[in-house]
Design a protein around this motif. Structure first.
Motif, PDB file in Angstrom:
ATOM      1  N   ASP A   8       4.598  -1.197   0.415  1.00  0.00           N
ATOM      2  CA  ASP A   8       3.428  -1.147   1.291  1.00  0.00           C
ATOM      3  C   ASP A   8       2.630   0.095   0.936  1.00  0.00           C
ATOM      4  N   ASP A   9       1.325  -0.015   0.830  1.00  0.00           N
ATOM      5  CA  ASP A   9       0.514   1.145   0.452  1.00  0.00           C
ATOM      6  C   ASP A   9       0.252   2.092   1.624  1.00  0.00           C
ATOM      7  N   GLU A  10       0.650   1.707   2.830  1.00  0.00           N
ATOM      8  CA  GLU A  10       0.442   2.559   3.997  1.00  0.00           C
ATOM      9  C   GLU A  10       1.749   3.265   4.370  1.00  0.00           C
ATOM     10  N   LYS A  34       4.783   2.626  -2.881  1.00  0.00           N
ATOM     11  CA  LYS A  34       3.501   2.770  -2.202  1.00  0.00           C
ATOM     12  C   LYS A  34       2.396   1.904  -2.798  1.00  0.00           C
ATOM     13  N   ASN A  35       2.722   1.130  -3.833  1.00  0.00           N
ATOM     14  CA  ASN A  35       1.734   0.194  -4.373  1.00  0.00           C
ATOM     15  C   ASN A  35       2.448  -0.926  -5.120  1.00  0.00           C
ATOM     16  N   GLY A  36       1.685  -1.949  -5.515  1.00  0.00           N
ATOM     17  CA  GLY A  36       2.275  -3.115  -6.143  1.00  0.00           C
ATOM     18  C   GLY A  36       2.918  -2.847  -7.491  1.00  0.00           C
ATOM     19  N   ASP A  54       3.947  -6.057   1.352  1.00  0.00           N
ATOM     20  CA  ASP A  54       2.578  -6.109   1.859  1.00  0.00           C
ATOM     21  C   ASP A  54       1.752  -7.052   0.985  1.00  0.00           C
ATOM     22  N   GLN A  56      -1.952  -7.329   0.986  1.00  0.00           N
ATOM     23  CA  GLN A  56      -3.206  -6.760   0.499  1.00  0.00           C
ATOM     24  C   GLN A  56      -3.018  -5.290   0.133  1.00  0.00           C
ATOM     25  N   MET A  57      -2.918  -5.057  -1.168  1.00  0.00           N
ATOM     26  CA  MET A  57      -2.823  -3.705  -1.702  1.00  0.00           C
ATOM     27  C   MET A  57      -3.886  -3.563  -2.782  1.00  0.00           C
ATOM     28  N   ASP A  61      -1.834  -6.945  -5.580  1.00  0.00           N
ATOM     29  CA  ASP A  61      -1.453  -7.476  -4.272  1.00  0.00           C
ATOM     30  C   ASP A  61      -0.076  -8.134  -4.324  1.00  0.00           C
ATOM     31  N   THR A  79       1.468  -8.148   6.598  1.00  0.00           N
ATOM     32  CA  THR A  79       0.015  -8.007   6.456  1.00  0.00           C
ATOM     33  C   THR A  79      -0.603  -7.624   7.790  1.00  0.00           C
ATOM     34  N   ASN A 171      -9.861   1.638  -0.541  1.00  0.00           N
ATOM     35  CA  ASN A 171      -9.026   0.446  -0.503  1.00  0.00           C
ATOM     36  C   ASN A 171      -9.738  -0.738   0.134  1.00  0.00           C
TER      37      ASN A 171
END
Length: 252
Positions: A8-10, A34-36, A54, A56-57, A61, A79, A171
């Motif tokens: 998850d990027d958050e 923290k990202n795909g 997640d 939507q990254m 994604d 999401t 983002n």
């Protein structure tokens, strides 16, 4: 023990999920990303049983993560946006969590995961995941029709044809319409792939224009074009997009 990872990027979303999972004695968090792109590496290196992913990254994604995996573990999508496509996840093969979800909803999801893991082999799940993913592939000639987002607790639908131009902002992407501007969380490259190229033109890494709103297009030299839209908005293209623009705007 169910070896799990969170992608998850958050940061706060990852921390909240870990806290909710603390009381689950059979869940072991063995990593987070923290990202795909980092998520793909994490899954390949750790080979987890379960991934909280997640959708939507900005860089890659959730669907892109799955596409890069040779072996797909059990996936629970997460999401913050109740997009129309999410309805397809409500099947027994996997589940999704709509943020903000509570402990009760998470427990329902984990029950599905436990049941699935006790009755299915990972190869069968991988096959089901790949089949499900195909339902999200955009068939030729079929493109995004609208954007669905939340505003003050209400669902708002913005039709693609009503968007004058789109501008990347971190983002998010700003959707400019005649009435107001909206922020939609999606990566610019992903968004471009979902739009009909006959109606929309990428002129810059930051801008996509609705062709129907282009009032004037002039070549400025140095591989750059200037566009004036019908709402008087002016923007110049990036030099790297010169060939693409020339091919897509022969009628202007």
């Amino acid at each position: 023990m169910i070896r799990s990872v969170i992608i998850d990027d958050e940061f706060l979303a990852r921390e909240r999920l870990k806290k909710l999972l603390d009381d689950q004695e059979d869940i072991e968090i063995i990593g987070e990303a923290k990202n795909g792109k980092l998520g793909v590496e994490l899954i390949q290196n750790k080979a987890p049983d379960l991934v909280f992913l997640d959708i939507q990254m900005p860089d890659l994604d959730g669907f892109g993560v799955i596409n890069r995996l040779n072996k797909v573990p059990h996936i629970v999508f997460t999401t913050a946006y109740d997009h129309y496509a999410l309805k397809a996840f409500d099947i027994h093969a996997l589940d999704y969590l709509l943020k903000p979800f509570d402990e009760s909803r998470l427990n329902d999801t984990l029950k599905l995961v436990r049941d699935r893991m006790s009755t299915e082999k990972s190869s069968q799940l991988a096959s089901q995941m790949k089949s499900l993913l195909k339902t999200f592939d955009t068939p030729t000639g079929q493109f995004r029709k609208s954007f669905i987002m939340k505003e003050r607790g209400f669902e708002v639908e913005i039709y693609v044809d009503d968007v004058i131009y789109m501008e990347a902002q971190g983002n998010y992407v700003k959707l400019c319409t005649e009435q107001k501007d909206y922020l939609f969380r999606i990566g610019m490259n992903i968004l471009e792939s979902e739009l009909n190229p006959q109606h929309f033109l990428r002129i810059h890494r930051t801008y996509i224009l609705n062709k129907h709103w282009i009032a004037k297009q002039t070549y400025q030299g140095n591989n750059e074009f200037k566009f004036v839209l019908k709402n008087d908005f002016e923007v110049s293209s990036s030099r790297s997009f010169k060939k693409h623009i020339a091919e897509q705007t022969s009628d202007h």
